[in-house]
Scaffold this motif. Structure first.
Motif, PDB file in Angstrom:
ATOM      1  N   ARG A  90       0.830  -1.214   0.000  1.00  0.00           N
ATOM      2  CA  ARG A  90       0.000   0.000   0.000  1.00  0.00           C
ATOM      3  C   ARG A  90       0.860   1.259   0.000  1.00  0.00           C
ATOM      4  N   GLU A  91       1.976   1.216   0.721  1.00  0.00           N
ATOM      5  CA  GLU A  91       2.892   2.361   0.710  1.00  0.00           C
ATOM      6  C   GLU A  91       3.481   2.562  -0.687  1.00  0.00           C
ATOM      7  N   GLU A  92       3.886   1.473  -1.320  1.00  0.00           N
ATOM      8  CA  GLU A  92       4.425   1.560  -2.678  1.00  0.00           C
ATOM      9  C   GLU A  92       3.365   2.065  -3.656  1.00  0.00           C
ATOM     10  N   LEU A  93       2.124   1.636  -3.474  1.00  0.00           N
ATOM     11  CA  LEU A  93       1.041   2.098  -4.338  1.00  0.00           C
ATOM     12  C   LEU A  93       0.824   3.600  -4.173  1.00  0.00           C
ATOM     13  N   ALA A  94       0.899   4.089  -2.957  1.00  0.00           N
ATOM     14  CA  ALA A  94       0.740   5.530  -2.725  1.00  0.00           C
ATOM     15  C   ALA A  94       1.851   6.315  -3.424  1.00  0.00           C
ATOM     16  N   ILE A  95       3.061   5.786  -3.369  1.00  0.00           N
ATOM     17  CA  ILE A  95       4.189   6.440  -4.042  1.00  0.00           C
ATOM     18  C   ILE A  95       3.984   6.417  -5.549  1.00  0.00           C
TER      19      ILE A  95
ATOM     20  N   MET B  66       4.552   3.522 -16.181  1.00  0.00           N
ATOM     21  CA  MET B  66       4.167   3.813 -14.797  1.00  0.00           C
ATOM     22  C   MET B  66       2.753   3.300 -14.521  1.00  0.00           C
ATOM     23  N   ALA B  67       1.857   3.471 -15.467  1.00  0.00           N
ATOM     24  CA  ALA B  67       0.485   2.995 -15.296  1.00  0.00           C
ATOM     25  C   ALA B  67       0.449   1.467 -15.177  1.00  0.00           C
ATOM     26  N   ARG B  68       1.280   0.791 -15.960  1.00  0.00           N
ATOM     27  CA  ARG B  68       1.350  -0.679 -15.850  1.00  0.00           C
ATOM     28  C   ARG B  68       1.907  -1.097 -14.499  1.00  0.00           C
TER      29      ARG B  68
ATOM     30  N   LEU C  89      -0.841  -0.652 -11.970  1.00  0.00           N
ATOM     31  CA  LEU C  89      -1.832  -1.712 -12.086  1.00  0.00           C
ATOM     32  C   LEU C  89      -1.323  -3.010 -11.452  1.00  0.00           C
ATOM     33  N   ALA C  90      -0.060  -3.318 -11.670  1.00  0.00           N
ATOM     34  CA  ALA C  90       0.534  -4.510 -11.061  1.00  0.00           C
ATOM     35  C   ALA C  90       0.510  -4.402  -9.538  1.00  0.00           C
TER      36      ALA C  90
ATOM     37  N   VAL D 267      -4.667  -6.300  -3.951  1.00  0.00           N
ATOM     38  CA  VAL D 267      -5.912  -7.072  -3.940  1.00  0.00           C
ATOM     39  C   VAL D 267      -5.635  -8.529  -3.552  1.00  0.00           C
ATOM     40  N   GLU D 268      -4.584  -9.109  -4.108  1.00  0.00           N
ATOM     41  CA  GLU D 268      -4.246 -10.505  -3.792  1.00  0.00           C
ATOM     42  C   GLU D 268      -3.858 -10.654  -2.319  1.00  0.00           C
ATOM     43  N   LEU D 269      -3.089  -9.704  -1.800  1.00  0.00           N
ATOM     44  CA  LEU D 269      -2.713  -9.765  -0.388  1.00  0.00           C
ATOM     45  C   LEU D 269      -3.923  -9.590   0.521  1.00  0.00           C
ATOM     46  N   GLU D 270      -4.839  -8.709   0.152  1.00  0.00           N
ATOM     47  CA  GLU D 270      -6.060  -8.545   0.946  1.00  0.00           C
ATOM     48  C   GLU D 270      -6.887  -9.827   0.939  1.00  0.00           C
ATOM     49  N   ARG D 271      -6.961 -10.472  -0.223  1.00  0.00           N
ATOM     50  CA  ARG D 271      -7.693 -11.738  -0.314  1.00  0.00           C
ATOM     51  C   ARG D 271      -7.055 -12.793   0.578  1.00  0.00           C
ATOM     52  N   ARG D 272      -5.728 -12.871   0.510  1.00  0.00           N
ATOM     53  CA  ARG D 272      -5.003 -13.856   1.330  1.00  0.00           C
ATOM     54  C   ARG D 272      -5.173 -13.561   2.811  1.00  0.00           C
ATOM     55  N   ARG D 273      -5.109 -12.272   3.168  1.00  0.00           N
ATOM     56  CA  ARG D 273      -5.309 -11.877   4.566  1.00  0.00           C
ATOM     57  C   ARG D 273      -6.697 -12.301   5.038  1.00  0.00           C
TER      58      ARG D 273
END
Length: 97
Positions: A21-26, A67-69, A72-73, A79-85
């Motif tokens: 999430r921190e990386e996504l914010a950056i 950057m957009a790709r 998205l990654a 999303v995958e980590l939230e699902r696993r959590r």
């Protein structure tokens, strides 16, 4: 023993989720800057109509697309980590309840 393993996995997934999430914010901040720069290059290309300006816009657009790709990654990772959590929480909750 199984519950301890699941709790350890849950802590690991949580730590990875926080980092993602921190990386996504950056990435969001960087993409905003790159997108603005790309739009400026597009306008310069349209106004000047020179091969150099067109080339600079093309480079800027490729960078923005990359950057957009990447963003998205990272969204996919979150999303995958939230699902696993959630699966792990269900597992811990189901065993204790």
């Amino acid at each position: 023993m199984q519950r301890l393993f699941v709790e350890r996995r849950l802590r690991d997934v949580h730590a990875r989720l926080v980092r993602a999430r921190e990386e996504l914010a950056i990435l969001d901040e960087q993409l905003a800057v790159v997108s603005e720069s790309t739009e400026d290059a597009r306008i310069r290309s349209l106004v000047s109509e020179t091969p150099l300006a067109t080339h600079e816009y093309g480079e800027a657009q490729r960078h923005a697309d990359a950057m957009a790709r990447a963003r998205l990654a990272m969204v996919t990772t979150v999303v995958e980590l939230e699902r696993r959590r959630d699966e792990l929480l269900d597992s811990v909750g189901g065993r204790s309840g």
